[in-house]
Design a protein around this motif. Structure first.
Motif, PDB file in Angstrom:
ATOM      1  N   LYS A  71      11.635  64.138-100.716  1.00 22.56           N
ATOM      2  CA  LYS A  71      12.612  63.713-101.722  1.00 22.56           C
ATOM      3  C   LYS A  71      13.306  62.420-101.311  1.00 22.56           C
ATOM      4  N   ALA A  72      13.564  62.252-100.010  1.00 21.40           N
ATOM      5  CA  ALA A  72      14.186  61.014 -99.522  1.00 21.40           C
ATOM      6  C   ALA A  72      13.241  59.827 -99.695  1.00 21.40           C
ATOM      7  N   ILE A  73      11.962  60.034 -99.449  1.00 25.13           N
ATOM      8  CA  ILE A  73      10.972  58.957 -99.640  1.00 25.13           C
ATOM      9  C   ILE A  73      10.904  58.577-101.115  1.00 25.13           C
ATOM     10  N   ILE A  74      10.883  59.555-101.984  1.00 23.01           N
ATOM     11  CA  ILE A  74      10.837  59.274-103.424  1.00 23.01           C
ATOM     12  C   ILE A  74      12.101  58.542-103.869  1.00 23.01           C
ATOM     13  N   ALA A 185       4.086  64.222-107.976  1.00 20.13           N
ATOM     14  CA  ALA A 185       4.095  64.837-109.304  1.00 20.13           C
ATOM     15  C   ALA A 185       5.150  65.926-109.392  1.00 20.13           C
ATOM     16  N   GLN A 186       5.313  66.672-108.323  1.00 15.31           N
ATOM     17  CA  GLN A 186       6.263  67.777-108.307  1.00 15.31           C
ATOM     18  C   GLN A 186       7.716  67.317-108.214  1.00 15.31           C
ATOM     19  N   HIS A 187       7.987  66.244-107.460  1.00 15.83           N
ATOM     20  CA  HIS A 187       9.376  65.882-107.151  1.00 15.83           C
ATOM     21  C   HIS A 187       9.859  64.565-107.779  1.00 15.83           C
ATOM     22  N   TRP A 188       9.012  63.793-108.409  1.00 15.38           N
ATOM     23  CA  TRP A 188       9.427  62.483-108.926  1.00 15.38           C
ATOM     24  C   TRP A 188      10.577  62.615-109.913  1.00 15.38           C
ATOM     25  N   ASN A 189      10.545  63.595-110.767  1.00 16.75           N
ATOM     26  CA  ASN A 189      11.576  63.741-111.801  1.00 16.75           C
ATOM     27  C   ASN A 189      12.611  64.813-111.457  1.00 16.75           C
TER      28      ASN A 189
END
Length: 190
Positions: A71-74, A185-189
């Motif tokens: 999540k931090a990378i995204i 795909a799972q965490h982008w949004n």
């Protein structure tokens, strides 16, 4: 012509139904439900994996710390104004370099003074130890390097990652592309 097409469609549908009726009960009894894990959705979209994956793919189960690092990378990728593909390249690189663990100095088990999610080295100018062990900073540093690679968007993931990282094992990044795409795909949004 319509009659032939209709019969073909009905024939295919009938085969699918028959296969499900006969194979379904057999498959249901063969499944071991005591150790099932959720299956990740496989992403094949042009945006996340424009060139398809290269070679055999690896996958690891992530703990809470590793998921927080994803999540931090995204978040850092979005903050840098880069797209989902940049996040896939970043996460695949971090999976190879550290298995998404924010590594400190490991003595002889480190490659010289490599640390953090991307195994960046203070002695190579990536930043201080405190900086490169900060997920946002280390991701931003990686993305800054990625932006300087002409045409990175049109390269296979392993070539783009290798151009930034200069690893002794340049082809190893490719094995993480599918899991990285699934994580984006799972965490982008979210």
């Amino acid at each position: 012509m319509n009659t032939i097409l209709r019969k073909s469609i009905l024939g295919v549908a009938g085969l699918a139904f028959t296969g499900g009726v006969f194979a379904g009960p057999v498959a249901a009894h063969a499944a071991d439900t005591t150790h099932t894990k959720p299956v990740a959705v496989t992403v094949q979209g042009d945006k996340l994996i424009p060139h398809g994956v290269q070679g055999n793919q690896s996958r690891i189960d992530l703990n809470d710390e590793q998921t927080a690092n994803v999540k931090a990378i995204i978040a850092a990728t979005k903050k840098a104004g880069m797209d989902e593909r940049a996040a896939v390249v970043s996460i695949a690189t971090a999976l190879q370099e550290s298995k998404l663990e924010n590594l400190g100095h490991l003595g002889d088990r480190n490659d010289h003074d490599s640390q953090g999610l991307f195994q960046q080295r203070p002695s190579s100018g990536w930043g201080t130890v405190e900086q490169i062990t900060d997920p946002e900073y280390s991701t931003t540093a990686f993305l800054k390097g990625l932006k300087q690679v002409d045409g990175w968007q049109d390269m296979p993931l392993t070539k783009a990652a290798q151009t930034v990282q200069v690893s002794a094992y340049p082809d190893h990044y490719a094995q993480w592309e599918q899991q990285a795409a699934d994580l984006v795909a799972q965490h982008w949004n979210s």
